[in-house]
Design a protein around this motif. Structure first.
Motif, PDB file in Angstrom:
ATOM      1  N   SER A  74       0.828  -1.200   0.000  1.00  0.00           N
ATOM      2  CA  SER A  74       0.000   0.000   0.000  1.00  0.00           C
ATOM      3  C   SER A  74       0.865   1.255   0.000  1.00  0.00           C
ATOM      4  O   SER A  74       1.810   1.365   0.769  1.00  0.00           O
ATOM      5  CB  SER A  74      -0.924   0.006   1.221  1.00  0.00           C
ATOM      6  OG  SER A  74      -1.626   1.217   1.287  1.00  0.00           O
ATOM      7  N   LYS A  75       0.483   2.167  -0.871  1.00  0.00           N
ATOM      8  CA  LYS A  75       1.247   3.411  -0.937  1.00  0.00           C
ATOM      9  C   LYS A  75       0.916   4.361   0.208  1.00  0.00           C
ATOM     10  O   LYS A  75       1.591   5.359   0.387  1.00  0.00           O
ATOM     11  CB  LYS A  75       0.992   4.096  -2.284  1.00  0.00           C
ATOM     12  CG  LYS A  75       1.542   3.317  -3.474  1.00  0.00           C
ATOM     13  CD  LYS A  75       1.400   4.106  -4.742  1.00  0.00           C
ATOM     14  CE  LYS A  75       2.023   3.360  -5.927  1.00  0.00           C
ATOM     15  NZ  LYS A  75       1.949   4.140  -7.168  1.00  0.00           N
ATOM     16  N   PRO A  91       5.223  -0.554   6.124  1.00  0.00           N
ATOM     17  CA  PRO A  91       5.832  -1.483   5.161  1.00  0.00           C
ATOM     18  C   PRO A  91       6.943  -0.844   4.338  1.00  0.00           C
ATOM     19  O   PRO A  91       7.972  -1.469   4.077  1.00  0.00           O
ATOM     20  CB  PRO A  91       4.647  -1.897   4.278  1.00  0.00           C
ATOM     21  CG  PRO A  91       3.443  -1.623   5.091  1.00  0.00           C
ATOM     22  CD  PRO A  91       3.774  -0.423   5.911  1.00  0.00           C
ATOM     23  N   ASN A  92       6.738   0.407   3.957  1.00  0.00           N
ATOM     24  CA  ASN A  92       7.767   1.085   3.170  1.00  0.00           C
ATOM     25  C   ASN A  92       9.003   1.396   4.002  1.00  0.00           C
ATOM     26  O   ASN A  92      10.130   1.352   3.510  1.00  0.00           O
ATOM     27  CB  ASN A  92       7.195   2.373   2.571  1.00  0.00           C
ATOM     28  CG  ASN A  92       6.183   2.098   1.473  1.00  0.00           C
ATOM     29  OD1 ASN A  92       6.489   1.460   0.476  1.00  0.00           O
ATOM     30  ND2 ASN A  92       4.961   2.547   1.680  1.00  0.00           N
ATOM     31  N   MET A  93       8.788   1.711   5.288  1.00  0.00           N
ATOM     32  CA  MET A  93       9.923   1.936   6.166  1.00  0.00           C
ATOM     33  C   MET A  93      10.721   0.653   6.356  1.00  0.00           C
ATOM     34  O   MET A  93      11.961   0.661   6.365  1.00  0.00           O
ATOM     35  CB  MET A  93       9.445   2.470   7.521  1.00  0.00           C
ATOM     36  CG  MET A  93      10.555   2.984   8.417  1.00  0.00           C
ATOM     37  SD  MET A  93       9.911   3.795   9.893  1.00  0.00           S
ATOM     38  CE  MET A  93       9.235   5.298   9.178  1.00  0.00           C
ATOM     39  N   ASN A 136       7.140   4.367  -3.267  1.00  0.00           N
ATOM     40  CA  ASN A 136       5.872   3.739  -2.920  1.00  0.00           C
ATOM     41  C   ASN A 136       5.045   4.571  -1.949  1.00  0.00           C
ATOM     42  O   ASN A 136       3.818   4.433  -1.896  1.00  0.00           O
ATOM     43  CB  ASN A 136       6.111   2.355  -2.299  1.00  0.00           C
ATOM     44  CG  ASN A 136       6.507   1.333  -3.335  1.00  0.00           C
ATOM     45  OD1 ASN A 136       6.233   1.488  -4.520  1.00  0.00           O
ATOM     46  ND2 ASN A 136       7.169   0.268  -2.903  1.00  0.00           N
ATOM     47  N   TYR A 137       5.723   5.405  -1.176  1.00  0.00           N
ATOM     48  CA  TYR A 137       5.010   6.213  -0.198  1.00  0.00           C
ATOM     49  C   TYR A 137       4.720   7.573  -0.808  1.00  0.00           C
ATOM     50  O   TYR A 137       5.629   8.372  -1.054  1.00  0.00           O
ATOM     51  CB  TYR A 137       5.838   6.344   1.085  1.00  0.00           C
ATOM     52  CG  TYR A 137       5.079   6.930   2.247  1.00  0.00           C
ATOM     53  CD1 TYR A 137       3.953   6.291   2.754  1.00  0.00           C
ATOM     54  CD2 TYR A 137       5.471   8.123   2.825  1.00  0.00           C
ATOM     55  CE1 TYR A 137       3.249   6.824   3.821  1.00  0.00           C
ATOM     56  CE2 TYR A 137       4.768   8.672   3.900  1.00  0.00           C
ATOM     57  CZ  TYR A 137       3.659   8.010   4.385  1.00  0.00           C
ATOM     58  OH  TYR A 137       2.951   8.537   5.442  1.00  0.00           O
ATOM     59  N   ILE A 177      11.092   8.048   6.253  1.00  0.00           N
ATOM     60  CA  ILE A 177      11.799   6.877   5.725  1.00  0.00           C
ATOM     61  C   ILE A 177      13.291   7.173   5.615  1.00  0.00           C
ATOM     62  O   ILE A 177      14.137   6.366   6.027  1.00  0.00           O
ATOM     63  CB  ILE A 177      11.218   6.481   4.353  1.00  0.00           C
ATOM     64  CG1 ILE A 177       9.763   6.029   4.511  1.00  0.00           C
ATOM     65  CG2 ILE A 177      12.049   5.366   3.715  1.00  0.00           C
ATOM     66  CD1 ILE A 177       9.068   5.737   3.197  1.00  0.00           C
ATOM     67  N   ILE A 178      13.634   8.324   5.066  1.00  0.00           N
ATOM     68  CA  ILE A 178      15.041   8.699   4.914  1.00  0.00           C
ATOM     69  C   ILE A 178      15.704   8.827   6.282  1.00  0.00           C
ATOM     70  O   ILE A 178      16.835   8.361   6.505  1.00  0.00           O
ATOM     71  CB  ILE A 178      15.165  10.019   4.133  1.00  0.00           C
ATOM     72  CG1 ILE A 178      14.569   9.867   2.730  1.00  0.00           C
ATOM     73  CG2 ILE A 178      16.616  10.466   4.055  1.00  0.00           C
ATOM     74  CD1 ILE A 178      15.252   8.842   1.863  1.00  0.00           C
TER      75      ILE A 178
END
Length: 543
Positions: free
Chosen positions: A2-3, A8-10, A51-52, A59-60
């Motif tokens: 999921s965007k 999940p993206n992290m 994705n996010y 995230i960075i």
């Protein structure tokens, strides 16, 4: 995935950071995994950011924190050792410092912004891969001005490939990794590929041209030159920071212990032929020496300890010590951190003083010239900046240059030094250093890992004399000879070949121009219109 969900993206970004860290020396109980790990790692970080859809700074931020913990937290330990700043604040300061030291991890934000711009949409490989990769290669050099941990550094694990740095320099290897990772991103974000997709052939030829320079031989390395062998000994005393600093503050019993150890190791019998040179590490000799008026020799007779060395061996000695700066009246910059070269009769033949200083250890950035700062950062050395770039007249007609500590990791500094002195044709480099302040961390591994690039870029052996390790010799193909591990004392004797009439490498002579020519050619080829019947042509897209 999921965007709209950051977790999940992290997690995807953290996995990428783990692989990125594992491609370089780290606290993980494994050796560096190599370029494939860093390519996949960077690809995963980019995909996490893409994705996010919302702002990707969390995230960075988390990726940098993860990399910092795995590979770079020794910066905080070193800063705390050198300054009165509490460790908690050192940890925070150094963490934010890594955003400059390793800017690669926030480059995906620039890439995301670049993809949103309307230019060159009909040339996706040019816009999404070639232009960003070329820009990132120079940005990581410009921003990472204190610690050159580049995305391409892990190619040093493959000496036969890394030796192409003698033509294209280290930026080419960063270019490979950026292009490869961004090619994976392009494939992952485009429509699904099938066996008949024209993109497959397009990507294939892109891939071939990306790695083509690895097949180009260096014509200068094939030219034969006269060679001779040097027999050298490196002494690693492993004097701890506490003991060394006690000696520098005047504890004579400690000073005598250190000097006795140096002389003991220097005069041990050798199984090889007679030694041509003995090397002590950076700041091995704790007393500041004074030069005569024309700065060609000592202004006083040889101190007792050094005279004692000369009486017991007639071997030339290169050692790290201090030279008094007679041009100042305060304690600020009153000494030089120097390499001094004694002939077999005890005469001072040549000397070199350090040009590039360790932040906080030898200078406080920006504010070090204020007296209040000097008093607060009492453990900072505040050395005077060296002015000369001499070539040392070594044994057997083998001239060499000496660089101090982490000067060796800066490719532009070494290249400029070699260019200034190429008329005297240095045949090898001696790096005097002291990594004891890095403690038992990934720091000493990083220092050695990055120093190996200078050997392949300039086709020169590098003798590395380190107070606490690792002391070794780096051969021109970047492989290592016998070594003394970190936190051990001892000596190593080795003989190595040098070229009397060494021909400068293409990278030394032309710098980044070969790489720029290659990158520009790559970009121009991507713009060439293809015939309508070409299997590389796709409606609306060109290679």
């Amino acid at each position: 995935m999921s965007k709209n969900h950051i977790i999940p993206n992290m997690a995807l970004g953290l996995l990428g950071s783990l692989l990125y860290s594992a491609a370089h020396p780290s606290r993980l109980p494994i050796g560096p995994l190599g370029p494939l790990a860093v390519i996949i790692g960077f690809f995963l970080i980019v995909m996490a950011v893409f994705n996010y859809e919302k702002k990707s700074w969390p995230i960075i931020f988390t990726n940098h924190l993860f990399l910092y913990f795995l590979s770079l937290d020794w910066l905080a330990s070193s800063l705390q050792l050198l300054t009165p700043i509490p460790y908690f604040f050192c940890y925070i300061i150094c963490f934010f410092w890594t955003f400059l030291l390793v800017p690669t991890l926030w480059f995906p934000l620039l890439l995301k912004y670049n993809r949103e711009l309307p230019y060159l949409k009909e040339y996706p490989l040019l816009k999404n891969i070639l232009i960003p990769s070329t820009l990132f290669c120079f940005l990581e050099t410009f921003l990472s001005f204190n610690l050159e941990i580049f995305i391409g550094s892990s190619w040093i694990l493959y000496p036969q490939l890394a030796e192409k740095a003698s033509i294209f320099g280290p930026k080419y290897f960063s270019f490979i990794n950026f292009c490869f990772a961004l090619l994976l991103v392009e494939i992952a974000t485009s429509r699904p590929l099938t066996k008949s997709s024209p993109e497959l052939k397009k990507y294939f030829f892109f891939f071939i041209f990306l790695f083509l320079p690895l097949t180009i031989p260096d014509p200068r390395k094939s030219e034969k030159t006269a060679e001779t062998e040097i027999n050298a000994r490196v002494v690693q005393p492993n004097s701890s920071n506490r003991r060394r600093m006690a000696g520098e503050k005047g504890r004579k019993n400690v000073i005598e212990e250190i000097l006795n150890e140096l002389i003991y190791f220097s005069t041990k019998p050798t199984l090889r032929r007679e030694l041509d040179l003995i090397v002590w590490p950076e700041v091995a000799y704790p007393y500041a020496l004074e030069l005569n008026a024309n700065r060609t020799g000592l202004n006083e007779k040889l101190p007792y300890t050094l005279a004692r060395y000369i009486l017991r061996t007639n071997t030339p000695l290169l050692f790290g010590g201090y030279i008094k700066n007679k041009h100042v009246t305060s304690e600020y910059q009153d000494t030089y951190n120097s390499a001094l070269y004694l002939g077999p009769q005890g005469n001072l033949k040549q000397h070199y003083s350090k040009h590039v200083f360790v932040p906080f250890g030898e200078q406080v950035p920006l504010i070090g010239h204020f007296k209040a700062t000097q008093k607060y950062f009492s453990n900072t050395s505040y050395f005077a900046i060296g002015e000369r770039t001499p070539v040392f007249e070594g044994p057997k007609e083998g001239n060499f240059i000496t660089v101090m500590c982490f000067e060796v990791i800066f490719t532009s500094f070494i290249r400029n030094y070699l260019e200034k002195t190429k008329e005297n044709n240095p045949a090898y480099i001696i790096n005097l250093t002291n990594d004891s302040w890095l403690l038992k961390s990934a720091g000493p591994k990083h220092h050695l890992f990055l120093a190996r690039w200078r050997a392949v870029e300039f086709d020169l052996p590098i003798i590395r004399a380190n107070n606490s390790g690792v002391s070794t010799i780096i051969y021109p193909d970047s492989s290592l000879g016998k070594s003394i591990p970190f936190n051990k004392s001892g000596v190593i004797d080795f003989n190595f070949k040098i070229k009397k009439n060494r021909i400068p490498t293409l990278y030394q002579e032309y710098g980044n121009f070969p790489f720029l020519f290659y990158a520009l050619l790559f970009i121009l080829l991507s713009l060439i219109p293809l015939p309508e019947n070409s299997f590389l042509r796709k409606k609306g897209h060109l290679v």
